[in-house]
Design a protein around this motif. Sequence first.
Motif, short mmCIF file in Angstrom:
data_model
loop_
_atom_site.label_atom_id
_atom_site.label_comp_id
_atom_site.label_asym_id
_atom_site.label_seq_id
_atom_site.Cartn_x
_atom_site.Cartn_y
_atom_site.Cartn_z
N PRO A 588 -0.31 -91.30 5.65
CA PRO A 588 -0.51 -89.86 5.86
C PRO A 588 -1.60 -89.30 4.94
CG PRO A 588 1.82 -90.38 5.58
CD PRO A 588 1.06 -91.61 5.21
N GLN A 589 -2.18 -88.20 5.35
CA GLN A 589 -3.14 -87.50 4.50
C GLN A 589 -2.52 -86.18 4.03
OE1 GLN A 589 -6.50 -86.95 7.18
NE2 GLN A 589 -5.82 -84.90 7.73
N THR A 613 -8.54 -82.77 0.87
CA THR A 613 -7.64 -83.68 1.57
C THR A 613 -7.76 -85.06 0.94
OG1 THR A 613 -7.93 -82.44 3.62
CG2 THR A 613 -7.01 -84.65 3.81
N THR A 614 -6.63 -85.64 0.58
CA THR A 614 -6.61 -86.99 0.01
C THR A 614 -6.11 -87.98 1.05
OG1 THR A 614 -4.38 -86.62 -0.88
CG2 THR A 614 -6.25 -86.14 -2.33
N ASP A 615 -6.57 -89.24 0.93
CA ASP A 615 -6.24 -90.29 1.91
C ASP A 615 -6.58 -89.83 3.33
OD1 ASP A 615 -5.25 -92.02 -0.06
OD2 ASP A 615 -3.27 -91.09 0.01
N VAL A 616 -7.71 -89.19 3.49
CA VAL A 616 -8.06 -88.58 4.76
C VAL A 616 -8.18 -89.64 5.86
CG1 VAL A 616 -10.53 -88.62 4.18
CG2 VAL A 616 -9.68 -87.05 5.92
N MET A 617 -7.56 -89.39 7.00
CA MET A 617 -7.63 -90.29 8.16
C MET A 617 -8.88 -89.96 8.97
SD MET A 617 -3.67 -90.36 9.49
CE MET A 617 -3.59 -88.58 9.68
N TYR A 637 -9.78 -92.73 4.09
CA TYR A 637 -10.80 -92.58 3.06
C TYR A 637 -10.15 -92.01 1.81
CZ TYR A 637 -14.92 -93.52 5.92
OH TYR A 637 -15.89 -94.13 6.68
N ASN A 638 -10.91 -91.96 0.73
CA ASN A 638 -10.37 -91.39 -0.51
C ASN A 638 -10.08 -89.90 -0.36
OD1 ASN A 638 -10.35 -93.75 -1.89
ND2 ASN A 638 -12.10 -93.32 -3.19
#
Length: 807
Positions: A588-589, A613-617, A637-638
């Motif tokens: 999840p983001q 947004t972190t851990d962006v899909m 992504y980061n």
Amino acid sequence: MKTLKLLVISVVLLLVSSSSFARPDDGRIKGKVFDKLNGKPVEFVAVILSSLPDSTMKSSLVTDSTGVYSFNAPAGEYFISIQMVGYKPVKTSKITLLSKQQKELSPIKLENYEIKGVTVTTKPPVIEQKADRLVMNVDGNINTAGESAYDLLKKAPGVYLDKDDNVILRGKEGVMVTINDRPTHLSAKDLANYLKGMQSSEIGKVEIITNPPARYDASGNSGIINIVTKKNLKPGINGSVYAGIKESERFGANAGANFNARYGKVNVYGSYNPGTYTGKWHNDMTRYMSDGRFVQDINGGWRFNDGFGSFKIGADYDINDKNTIGFMVRRSANTEKDNLSSNTSIYDTSNVLDSVLFAKNKTNYTYDNTSYNVNYKSKLDTLGKELSFDLDYAVFNNNSTIYNDNYYYNTDGSEKRLPFFLKGRTPSDITVQSAKVDYVNPFLKYFRLETGAKYSKAETNNDLNYQYLKSDSWVDDPSRSNEFDYTEDVLAGYISFSYEKNNTSLKAGVRTENTKSKGNSITMNKVVKRSYLDWFPTFFAQQKLSKNHTLGFSYNRRIDRPNYEDLNPFVFYVDQYTYQSGNPFLTPQYTNSFSLTHSYKNSLITTLCYSRTTDVMTDVMVLDDKTKIAEQTKQNYNNMNDISLNVNYNYSPVSWFRTSNNLTAFQKRYERNVGSQTHKQTSLTLNSVNSFTLPADYSIEVSGFYESKMLYGVFEVQPQYFVDLGVQKNFMNKKATVKLSVRDIFKTLDSKVRAKYDNVDLVNHNTWSSQSVALNFTYRFGSDKVKPSRQHSTGIDDEQGRVGKGR
């Protein structure tokens, strides 16, 4: 030619956005408002012009700083009504206006209320900024007779409906549309048809919630659009029927009906919406390789074979004045056939043609969804305490059969190798169930408590079976087949407090969600388990600085979970060198958002936003230099940073013209895991909707949309723009409407994409049936004063939105 189109579009938008002239035969009604006690002019008084004999509101405005008001109107008989907090309402006698007549009325003197305890109300402004949402007031403020909820939604600030009727809010997709805070759970097409059948006379206001408070699911960062219907307890029956045809390179049609019947303690409602839809598309893609390049030319088309359809049936029973129980069943189904052919020309480093791959891809889809809801609502007292329960169960059955034929040729046209034929079946079954409870308690006059809990469970089963043709027999292909099961449990709870007094509004809350999931790729013997607890705080504050200025601030944290099909490691082939697949390791983001809003006269609203947004899909292309295979999938992504400035301006200089314009400027910056790479782009979107009310119940609407170069992860999308035109006629006492509309009248809408990162270097140009002509007829029967059906919450809005197409 392109420059000429841009110039024409610019001139059209400039003309319709700046029109402020009256029609040649219009007359003019002018007057002035004074305070009877002190004799001074009164500004910001709501003045409403209505026609006789039916008292239909024609226009409304507020007086200027000198107390003056002025209306342009065609010849006819009118009256003027005035409302202002602290003063007694005023209604003039009959006003007869001749063609081109300049009529100045006697000064109106407002009289103060002298009796203490008397409450005086006035009509709210068209656009109103609240602490946690933007409100477009419909009831009694704008001339919406004959319009549908679909038409109103297109005029809402920051809202745009794309070519497929997907709702986009401030440049973001995935918007949830609710009615009376109840999710609609419809596809874009079904939702559009449903809203087209809902008459504007049912609607009180439209709420735009870009940062939802704690009571809503924490998923999604696109926002919520809530349509609030009027409350009326009169018995009777009403509804509408509609039919339409559409030409967009191919012919399509749709029709439908909805009804609402209320007698005594029982309310029964339902709808049915069948139709057909067809289209074509074309795609050119060039992939540059280290040892040459691929030039891929794809022609495709799609059509619903037996069409699509949805129906809904429901009922409410008022046990007594305080308790209501209800149920609802909804079903939608369609069959679709996609056919595409592609030519892939393979060149070497000297730009000499090496070989050609010709592929034919045929896919048959079937989709079926049935959902059930039981709900109960109790009003615990007369002060606003409420308790509600909802139980939901939904089943999704998706099946597709894929045929992929590949032929290989040399440059002279001779066969390079034997053809390769592939066949696949992708059945997918999904069940979603949920239960939720909500409690509301206003207390200590200015405070309000909201709390509740929700449990949801989703189970998916996907069985991908591929076979290839060998010696005239189909042989199982284990390397391409896969069985994937996924389960997810979410337990959530929330609490929020709000305070509202005089010019100050505050609201704060927190939502917690405990998620447990398990993805099991049985064929690949891969299991991914996750368990995590998240907290989602929200905060809103608003202060009215003066009559004209309001300032607001908001913060929230949200989550986006992957769609179920994005987690499924299935493979969908375009040809032997290009395919799509899911990613079971997708996470999840999370998004933290801050916004600062200023409102001037509720007409000019400016919002500055920042989100991280972190851990962006995001979608990516993974290229294998050795095999030449390009795989499109989703990866994390980061981070992604987004800063934006949104300006919304609504204006009605004369009674027969109104314009709604929204401009958003923003910068997106993506930070990648690999090599600390970044991708950033500053972009601009502009949306303008302009409506003209003409004599004899005709109206014209011209709208335009422009989007500059955009960034979606690693993909850079070139500018897009289009202009739509619609002409509408109301008749049969405004019960019937005929509308002729042309979408993308200059045929400018297409998609050009560039991606260049790592070993990927590609250019893609996609065109489709963007230009269309549609003719629609709607007839509304029954009384407009029958209370609309109570739209029920079906607690699975997040889960259903993640089902996807179900390939």
